[in-house]
Enzyme design. Structure first.
Site, PDB file in Angstrom:
ATOM      1  N   HIS A 321       0.823  -1.209  -0.001  1.00 53.69           N
ATOM      2  CA  HIS A 321      -0.087   0.108  -0.070  1.00 53.69           C
ATOM      3  C   HIS A 321       0.756   1.453   0.096  1.00 53.69           C
ATOM      4  O   HIS A 321       0.283   2.326   0.310  1.00 53.69           O
ATOM      5  CB  HIS A 321      -0.972  -0.063   1.113  1.00 53.69           C
ATOM      6  CG  HIS A 321      -0.488  -0.274   2.522  1.00 53.69           C
ATOM      7  ND1 HIS A 321      -0.910  -1.467   3.392  1.00 53.69           N
ATOM      8  CD2 HIS A 321       0.654   0.036   3.203  1.00 53.69           C
ATOM      9  CE1 HIS A 321      -0.275  -1.267   4.349  1.00 53.69           C
ATOM     10  NE2 HIS A 321       0.628  -0.311   4.578  1.00 53.69           N
ATOM     11  N   SER A 368      -7.179  -1.436  13.720  1.00 53.94           N
ATOM     12  CA  SER A 368      -6.419  -0.902  14.871  1.00 53.94           C
ATOM     13  C   SER A 368      -6.168  -2.103  15.920  1.00 53.94           C
ATOM     14  O   SER A 368      -7.068  -3.004  15.732  1.00 53.94           O
ATOM     15  CB  SER A 368      -6.625   0.397  15.558  1.00 53.94           C
ATOM     16  OG  SER A 368      -8.026   0.122  16.003  1.00 53.94           O
ATOM     17  N   HIS A 391      -6.304   1.583   3.222  1.00 52.17           N
ATOM     18  CA  HIS A 391      -5.334   0.374   3.598  1.00 52.17           C
ATOM     19  C   HIS A 391      -5.386   0.225   5.081  1.00 52.17           C
ATOM     20  O   HIS A 391      -4.562  -0.476   5.602  1.00 52.17           O
ATOM     21  CB  HIS A 391      -3.829   0.964   3.324  1.00 52.17           C
ATOM     22  CG  HIS A 391      -3.277   1.752   4.238  1.00 52.17           C
ATOM     23  ND1 HIS A 391      -3.968   3.176   4.764  1.00 52.17           N
ATOM     24  CD2 HIS A 391      -1.928   1.989   5.026  1.00 52.17           C
ATOM     25  CE1 HIS A 391      -3.089   3.582   6.036  1.00 52.17           C
ATOM     26  NE2 HIS A 391      -1.821   3.187   5.883  1.00 52.17           N
TER      27      HIS A 391
END
Length: 473
Positions: A321, A368, A391
């Site tokens: 990415h 996360s 991403h």
């Protein structure tokens, strides 16, 4: 539905296309559009967009796709990022989540992974027998056969086929730019995570009913344990960025190029220094994909120690990415930059690796720490955005602000510490990784909703964290 998740924003230098739901769009910082205005001043640009996880970066926002025609295009190290080739990798295992129900077993697995996978920032990898020059020029094809564990069973081999690219071709003369200490440090770091938001995570998956057929074609099943890896090109990519940035700045000064942001670097593709950067960038892409492969190799060895020789880890996919390269669309050749953006091709697109031609390839989107991640597949509507999606979750707080505003108790609660469902981490103290807590990031579910709502991609599986290995600072 797309109109609720897409905005064309007119700014003085041009138009930036923003893919984000109303709440995410409203929360965007004005600096995001200042950066867009600077980026759009690079000559001959034909398209620029932001994904819903967009946030301010150095020179360019993370979450940017920027496109030029190849014949009069530009390349920008700032719209690639310093961690060239940073990306994601997922391996499927033959374990079911119920086999990892015991929190003590998850801790044992994490401890075993640390034995094989160095996590300290200055730790040396366990791959001194690998020749770095083979890696940066040949990618995965430069690895000794023993590091391709499925190479002896070609029908089951996925190491070289289930990747966005197993080798980036380059002019090897460009490698002469690097002194010996860069080679030495980069060689030591092969097969290491690095710190920051890089990780290796043990997850269990929940298949999206509407794409169950795709999931099963890929080899996924409900409750399956998968390994998700996030890392990049380590010291090698950092050296490419540092060396070429100073050279590109000289090119800009000589040619009267620049914007209000002195950190936004770019040069015409035809310029010799730009060509050198592109070649060195490709060498860093080779390093990055091999680095993730070797991290997975280390975790596979750790898994065998814990679960025995029947433990399996099969490559689902590896993609980047942070990169720039040439792509074809409707007969046109484009030079496409993605900084914090993931390519997500739909079924039938000719650029899909052969195993994924009929389904589209997996697009790997981390959440996360403490929240779910996602495995997606491109939708036909993604063509409007050059098949770019998010991403990850995208930061909403700096590391220092997170440490200042978020308490250890809040972080511990999000990791379910002390419960049977605790997300095990390899750090004795959560305080050392507080700046990576979920509270530092946007809501990944809102990000995914925006991508799906805009018609760019669809969810194939939701990945729920069970244990996480983070690099030490």
């Amino acid at each position: 539905m797309k109109e609720n998740y897409y905005q064309q924003v007119q700014i003085p230098a041009g138009v930036v296309h923003v893919y984000a739901g109303p709440e995410l769009f409203k929360a965007l910082d004005y600096q995001v559009f200042q950066m867009a205005n600077n980026n759009l001043q690079i000559p001959n640009q034909v398209y620029m967009s932001y994904t819903p996880d967009v946030h301010v970066g150095v020179g360019t926002c993370i979450g940017t796709t920027a496109v030029w025609h190849t014949d009069n295009g530009y390349v920008s190290p700032s719209i690639v990022g310093s961690d060239i080739g940073c990306g994601m990798r997922v391996h499927m295992t033959n374990l079911h989540k119920d086999e990892l129900k015991d929190v003590k077993l998850r801790r044992k697995l994490v401890k075993s992974i640390e034995k094989y996978l160095p996590v300290e920032d200055h730790a040396r990898g366990h791959f001194s027998d690998i020749r770095l020059e083979h890696i940066v020029t040949k990618g995965l094809h430069g690895l000794p056969k023993k590091y391709i564990p499925d190479g002896y069973t070609p029908r089951k081999a996925t190491s070289l086929t289930h990747v966005e690219s197993s080798k980036f071709t380059l002019d090897e003369n460009a490698l002469n730019r690097f002194p010996s200490h860069v080679w030495h440090r980069s060689h030591r770091q092969l097969g290491t995570l690095g710190n920051g938001n890089h990780f290796a995570e043990i997850q269990s998956i929940e298949i999206a009913e509407e794409n169950r057929e795709v999931a099963e074609a890929w080899g996924l099943f409900d409750g399956q344990v998968v390994i998700m890896i996030h890392s990049g090109s380590r010291a090698w990519g950092g050296s490419v960025s540092q060396t070429c940035s100073s050279d590109m700045l000289k090119v800009m000064r000589m040619n009267g190029l620049g914007t209000a942001d002195p950190k936004l670097l770019f040069a015409p593709l035809e310029h010799p220094e730009a060509k050198t950067y592109v070649n060195l960038m490709y060498s860093a892409l080779n390093y990055a994909v091999v680095n993730r492969h070797l991290i997975a190799y280390a975790i596979r060895e750790a898994g065998k120690d814990v679960f025995g020789s029947k433990f399996e880890m099969t490559t689902l996919y590896d993609l980047m990415h942070n990169y720039a390269w040439e792509e074809k669309q409707e007969g046109q050749s484009y030079f496409v930059h993605r900084k914090g953006a993931t390519r997500s091709l739909p079924a039938g697109h000719p650029d899909n690796p052969h195993p994924y031609l009929t389904t589209g390839h997996p697009a790997l989107i981390p959440g996360s720490m403490g929240t779910s991640s996602y495995i997606m597949v491109g939708a036909p509507g993604g063509k409007a955005n050059f098949h770019s999606i998010c991403h990850g979750a995208g930061r909403i707080r700096s590391r220092s602000a997170t440490k200042r505003l978020i308490t250890l108790n809040e972080f511990a609660s999000s990791m379910r510490v002390g419960t049977d469902d605790e997300i095990v981490v390899n750090h004795r103290s959560l305080e050392s990784i507080l700046d990576e807590s979920p509270q530092a990031y946007k809501d990944v579910d809102q990000i995914i909703e925006s991508v799906v709502g805009a018609g760019l991609a669809e969810v194939v599986a939701k990945c729920k964290p069970m244990a996480t290995v983070k690099g030490a600072k």
